[in-house]
Write a protein that holds these residues in place. Structure first.
Motif, PDB file in Angstrom:
ATOM      1  N   LEU A 118      28.900  36.197  28.986  1.00 43.40           N
ATOM      2  CA  LEU A 118      29.990  35.228  28.952  1.00 43.40           C
ATOM      3  C   LEU A 118      31.275  35.910  28.477  1.00 43.40           C
ATOM      4  O   LEU A 118      32.350  35.737  29.059  1.00 43.40           O
ATOM      5  N   LYS A 119      31.130  36.712  27.429  1.00 40.45           N
ATOM      6  CA  LYS A 119      32.297  37.429  26.894  1.00 40.45           C
ATOM      7  C   LYS A 119      32.843  38.384  27.967  1.00 40.45           C
ATOM      8  O   LYS A 119      34.042  38.425  28.222  1.00 40.45           O
ATOM      9  N   LYS A 120      31.889  39.101  28.599  1.00 34.59           N
ATOM     10  CA  LYS A 120      32.295  40.059  29.636  1.00 34.59           C
ATOM     11  C   LYS A 120      33.011  39.334  30.781  1.00 34.59           C
ATOM     12  O   LYS A 120      34.037  39.800  31.282  1.00 34.59           O
ATOM     13  N   PHE A 121      32.488  38.194  31.171  1.00 34.14           N
ATOM     14  CA  PHE A 121      33.061  37.441  32.292  1.00 34.14           C
ATOM     15  C   PHE A 121      34.502  37.022  31.967  1.00 34.14           C
ATOM     16  O   PHE A 121      35.405  37.170  32.797  1.00 34.14           O
ATOM     17  N   GLY A 122      34.690  36.536  30.752  1.00 37.71           N
ATOM     18  CA  GLY A 122      36.043  36.136  30.325  1.00 37.71           C
ATOM     19  C   GLY A 122      37.005  37.303  30.433  1.00 37.71           C
ATOM     20  O   GLY A 122      38.126  37.169  30.927  1.00 37.71           O
ATOM     21  N   GLU A 123      36.554  38.479  29.996  1.00 40.87           N
ATOM     22  CA  GLU A 123      37.425  39.661  30.039  1.00 40.87           C
ATOM     23  C   GLU A 123      37.708  40.098  31.476  1.00 40.87           C
ATOM     24  O   GLU A 123      38.835  40.440  31.822  1.00 40.87           O
ATOM     25  N   LEU A 124      36.648  40.057  32.306  1.00 41.32           N
ATOM     26  CA  LEU A 124      36.829  40.462  33.707  1.00 41.32           C
ATOM     27  C   LEU A 124      37.847  39.573  34.424  1.00 41.32           C
ATOM     28  O   LEU A 124      38.677  40.056  35.197  1.00 41.32           O
ATOM     29  N   LEU A 125      37.762  38.295  34.157  1.00 44.24           N
ATOM     30  CA  LEU A 125      38.686  37.374  34.830  1.00 44.24           C
ATOM     31  C   LEU A 125      40.126  37.682  34.426  1.00 44.24           C
ATOM     32  O   LEU A 125      41.033  37.647  35.266  1.00 44.24           O
ATOM     33  N   GLU A 126      40.332  38.019  33.169  1.00 42.50           N
ATOM     34  CA  GLU A 126      41.694  38.312  32.690  1.00 42.50           C
ATOM     35  C   GLU A 126      42.221  39.643  33.211  1.00 42.50           C
ATOM     36  O   GLU A 126      43.425  39.808  33.366  1.00 42.50           O
ATOM     37  N   THR A 127      41.320  40.605  33.441  1.00 45.99           N
ATOM     38  CA  THR A 127      41.763  41.968  33.774  1.00 45.99           C
ATOM     39  C   THR A 127      41.512  42.299  35.254  1.00 45.99           C
ATOM     40  O   THR A 127      42.428  42.290  36.062  1.00 45.99           O
ATOM     41  N   LYS A 128      40.229  42.514  35.593  1.00 54.60           N
ATOM     42  CA  LYS A 128      39.892  42.898  36.971  1.00 54.60           C
ATOM     43  C   LYS A 128      40.383  41.851  37.979  1.00 54.60           C
ATOM     44  O   LYS A 128      40.807  42.188  39.084  1.00 54.60           O
ATOM     45  N   TYR A 129      40.306  40.595  37.595  1.00 49.58           N
ATOM     46  CA  TYR A 129      40.670  39.524  38.542  1.00 49.58           C
ATOM     47  C   TYR A 129      41.990  38.846  38.162  1.00 49.58           C
ATOM     48  O   TYR A 129      42.168  37.655  38.387  1.00 49.58           O
ATOM     49  N   LYS A 130      42.897  39.633  37.627  1.00 53.18           N
ATOM     50  CA  LYS A 130      44.216  39.097  37.250  1.00 53.18           C
ATOM     51  C   LYS A 130      44.824  38.334  38.450  1.00 53.18           C
ATOM     52  O   LYS A 130      44.802  38.833  39.575  1.00 53.18           O
ATOM     53  N   GLY A 131      45.288  37.151  38.171  1.00 53.74           N
ATOM     54  CA  GLY A 131      45.888  36.340  39.245  1.00 53.74           C
ATOM     55  C   GLY A 131      44.895  35.395  39.896  1.00 53.74           C
ATOM     56  O   GLY A 131      45.241  34.674  40.821  1.00 53.74           O
ATOM     57  N   TYR A 132      43.649  35.386  39.377  1.00 54.05           N
ATOM     58  CA  TYR A 132      42.606  34.576  40.029  1.00 54.05           C
ATOM     59  C   TYR A 132      42.863  33.087  39.922  1.00 54.05           C
ATOM     60  O   TYR A 132      42.405  32.313  40.754  1.00 54.05           O
ATOM     61  N   ASP A 133      43.592  32.680  38.897  1.00 52.76           N
ATOM     62  CA  ASP A 133      43.624  31.254  38.611  1.00 52.76           C
ATOM     63  C   ASP A 133      44.905  30.554  39.047  1.00 52.76           C
ATOM     64  O   ASP A 133      45.183  29.457  38.597  1.00 52.76           O
ATOM     65  N   VAL A 134      45.681  31.180  39.967  1.00 50.54           N
ATOM     66  CA  VAL A 134      46.808  30.406  40.490  1.00 50.54           C
ATOM     67  C   VAL A 134      46.241  29.300  41.378  1.00 50.54           C
ATOM     68  O   VAL A 134      45.156  29.439  41.950  1.00 50.54           O
ATOM     69  N   ASN A 135      46.984  28.218  41.477  1.00 52.77           N
ATOM     70  CA  ASN A 135      46.521  27.105  42.301  1.00 52.77           C
ATOM     71  C   ASN A 135      46.566  27.505  43.787  1.00 52.77           C
ATOM     72  O   ASN A 135      47.479  28.181  44.224  1.00 52.77           O
ATOM     73  N   GLY A 136      45.581  27.075  44.552  1.00 49.49           N
ATOM     74  CA  GLY A 136      45.543  27.401  45.975  1.00 49.49           C
ATOM     75  C   GLY A 136      44.957  28.790  46.208  1.00 49.49           C
ATOM     76  O   GLY A 136      44.601  29.504  45.266  1.00 49.49           O
ATOM     77  N   HIS A 137      44.862  29.163  47.479  1.00 44.25           N
ATOM     78  CA  HIS A 137      44.121  30.381  47.825  1.00 44.25           C
ATOM     79  C   HIS A 137      44.961  31.379  48.631  1.00 44.25           C
ATOM     80  O   HIS A 137      44.418  32.256  49.292  1.00 44.25           O
ATOM     81  N   ARG A 138      46.279  31.233  48.580  1.00 39.55           N
ATOM     82  CA  ARG A 138      47.137  32.127  49.379  1.00 39.55           C
ATOM     83  C   ARG A 138      46.947  33.579  48.978  1.00 39.55           C
ATOM     84  O   ARG A 138      46.941  33.906  47.798  1.00 39.55           O
ATOM     85  N   GLY A 139      46.761  34.435  49.970  1.00 39.23           N
ATOM     86  CA  GLY A 139      46.733  35.878  49.730  1.00 39.23           C
ATOM     87  C   GLY A 139      45.419  36.430  49.207  1.00 39.23           C
ATOM     88  O   GLY A 139      45.198  37.641  49.248  1.00 39.23           O
ATOM     89  N   VAL A 140      44.522  35.566  48.726  1.00 35.03           N
ATOM     90  CA  VAL A 140      43.294  36.065  48.075  1.00 35.03           C
ATOM     91  C   VAL A 140      42.513  36.990  49.018  1.00 35.03           C
ATOM     92  O   VAL A 140      42.081  38.076  48.608  1.00 35.03           O
ATOM     93  N   ALA A 141      42.371  36.593  50.275  1.00 32.62           N
ATOM     94  CA  ALA A 141      41.584  37.387  51.223  1.00 32.62           C
ATOM     95  C   ALA A 141      42.217  38.751  51.478  1.00 32.62           C
ATOM     96  O   ALA A 141      41.551  39.683  51.920  1.00 32.62           O
ATOM     97  N   GLU A 142      43.515  38.865  51.190  1.00 35.12           N
ATOM     98  CA  GLU A 142      44.200  40.154  51.390  1.00 35.12           C
ATOM     99  C   GLU A 142      44.389  40.904  50.075  1.00 35.12           C
ATOM    100  O   GLU A 142      45.086  41.925  50.032  1.00 35.12           O
ATOM    101  N   GLY A 143      43.822  40.371  48.992  1.00 29.76           N
ATOM    102  CA  GLY A 143      43.955  41.049  47.708  1.00 29.76           C
ATOM    103  C   GLY A 143      45.303  40.835  47.056  1.00 29.76           C
ATOM    104  O   GLY A 143      45.873  41.749  46.453  1.00 29.76           O
TER     105      GLY A 143
END
Ligand SMILES: Cc1cc2nc3c(=O)[nH]c(=O)nc-3n(C[C@H](O)[C@H](O)[C@H](O)COP(=O)(O)OP(=O)(O)OC[C@H]3O[C@@H](n4cnc5c(N)ncnc54)[C@H](O)[C@@H]3O)c2cc1C
Length: 462
Positions: A118-143
């Protein structure tokens, strides 16, 4: 855009009504909201029973429901409902405490591992997946990430490159495996699958983490949640009452024709002329539904690109029963049944909700899913029977069914289409036929994401 633009909004649910509010706040007052039913709120439906309102649809929010909070402020209301609480049962109806180490001595190593992940997941979302939590899905498929930040009430536009975001196209179970955090699914499944959003082996990670971002999931774990005394429908009824142009109810749209820069909408037999149209109602429904709902491609002069893209949309069959029990059979609290949140238990009771804890003369509501990507749909009647049988097994048998519906729920696309850039293709079509697409499929199937998407749509295009 000219502030006098005549805008038609299809649907008087959270997405449509909040589109009206944000347009009005930006100075566009020439809008018309058309709602096919005799009530507003859409899937926020809170009927009355014994003098109190219960929930057939949306139940709760979290403190980061900023768009819902905008609506509350606009109307001068607040989240004043009964506190939520819950316990867990296994499929035999025995009360369990799956996350309590002292009650699960054999599971202690797994629970410790889960805590680490759980701790690792929280960190990954903040770092490796920076930008994951904007609303909508624009650009995600293109990184890329491109949207409005959801981490603070300011919701400022942010944009950037992050190739790791492409992983969000994977089914959530594969995404967790890739990141070595499989066990966190045991936590996420409660507020995800049982809330009707499908199984982790079929649902794209993008939907899961954008709705259940780390903070939101922790709010569910800590039961830091909002409810409304008069039901979630009240939020949207209030908004409707405060708009300069409340929704026109009982509006049956027979057809929509878009030509020469104008939009001609035939409503209850009369043609009305608009300049732009925002669709918050379903874009595509793959099967015939008994409630008469249709996808927009069936009553619009749909173009080939609209037909092609929208035909990829599927949705969940999520069934809700409101039942009475004898006082002695009334549950003391709401229950989650994790055993039934797996694909081979489709059609079984996953959650039941006791909303009013101070009385036993209110209904409880039950929730079941009866469709998985890889299996036949469980017929409605069969699912209903299974849920009523399950209530008996849980020692909370129903004496009577007061209300029921099978919802057109959580429209979404599957991993392949998500990875192929479905969202970027649809986003590129925004405005092309004087038409804008909003509502659940464009972001996610909850009140806040849909209202937030409407806010962004107005910010971006009007
Ligand atoms: C059982 C259940 C539990 C839920 N729990 C929660 C929760 O706890 N928290 C949360 O945030 N969300 C929850 N949701 C989800 C939430 O209710 C929806 O995501 C939200 O209502 C979506 O808003 P929307 O406006 O996009 O769509 P909808 O609410 O579906 O509204 C669409 C509107 O368009 C109308 N319409 C459809 N076709 C036409 C047409 N041709 N012409 C005119 N009007 C049309 C419909 O009648 C409807 O009023 C729940 C939903 C259900 C069913």
């Amino acid at each position: 855009m000219d502030k006098n633009t005549r805008i038609c909004i299809v649907g008087g649910g959270p997405a449509g009504l909040s589109a009206g509010m944000y347009l009005e706040q930006k100075g566009y007052e020439n809008y018309t909201i058309l709602e096919r039913l005799d009530r507003v709120g859409g899937k926020c439906w809170s009927p009355t029973y014994n003098g109190r309102r219960y929930e057939m649809g949306a139940i709760m929010g979290v403190p980061s429901y900023y768009a819902v909070h905008d609506v509350e402020e606009f109307c001068g209301i607040t989240h004043d409902g009964p506190k939520l609480n819950r316990n867990y049962k296994n499929r035999q109806g025995k009360v369990i405490e799956p996350f309590e180490p002292k009650k699960n001595l054999l599971k202690i190593p797994r629970l410790l591992k889960m805590k680490k992940q759980l701790k690792k997941f929280g960190e990954l979302l903040e770092t490796k997946y920076k930008g994951y939590d904007v609303n909508g899905h624009r650009g995600v498929a293109e990184g890329r990430y491109d949207g409005f930040s959801q981490t603070s009430a300011k919701r400022e536009p942010i944009k950037g490159e992050n190739p790791n975001l492409k992983d969000l196209s994977l089914p959530f179970s594969e995404f967790c495996k890739l990141n070595g955090v499989e066990l966190i699914q045991d936590i996420w499944i409660g507020p995800y699958t049982s809330f009707g959003y499908g199984s982790f082996d079929e649902i794209t990670a993008g939907y899961v983490v954008k709705y259940l971002d780390f903070q939101t999931c922790m709010n569910f774990v800590k039961i830091n949640l909002w409810t409304w005394k008069n039901g979630t429908q009240y939020i949207w009824e209030q908004l409707n009452d405060h708009l300069k142009h409340p929704a026109r109810l009982n509006s049956t749209i027979e057809s929509v024709e878009r030509k020469d820069g104008k939009v001609y909408v035939t409503v209850n037999g009369k043609v009305e002329e608009y300049d732009k149209i925002i669709v918050t109602a379903p874009l595509y429904i793959p099967n015939k539904r008994t409630d008469g709902q249709k996808g927009m491609v069936d009553y619009f002069d749909a173009r080939e690109d609209e037909k092609e893209l929208f035909s990829k949309i599927d949705y969940e069959r999520y069934d809700v029963l409101a039942v009475e029990t004898k006082p002695e059979d009334h549950p003391e609290i709401s229950y989650y049944v994790f055993d039934n949140m797996v694909p081979d238990r489709l059609g079984h009771l996953m959650v039941y909700y006791r909303r009013w804890r101070d009385t036993k003369d209110q209904v409880i509501t039950t929730y079941a899913l009866r469709k998985h990507k890889n299996t036949e749909e469980v017929p409605y009647e069969e699912c209903r029977k299974m849920v009523l049988e399950d209530l008996k097994t849980m020692n909370n048998p129903a004496s009577n069914v007061v209300n029921e519906w099978s919802v057109y729920y959580f429209p979404h696309v599957f991993s392949k289409d998500y990875a192929d850039g479905w969202y970027d293709k649809v986003e590129a079509m925004q405005g092309k036929y004087d038409t804008y697409y909003a509502g659940e499929v464009m972001s996610f199937g909850d009140m806040d994401e849909t209202a937030e998407y409407s806010r962004e749509l107005v910010e971006r295009f009007f």
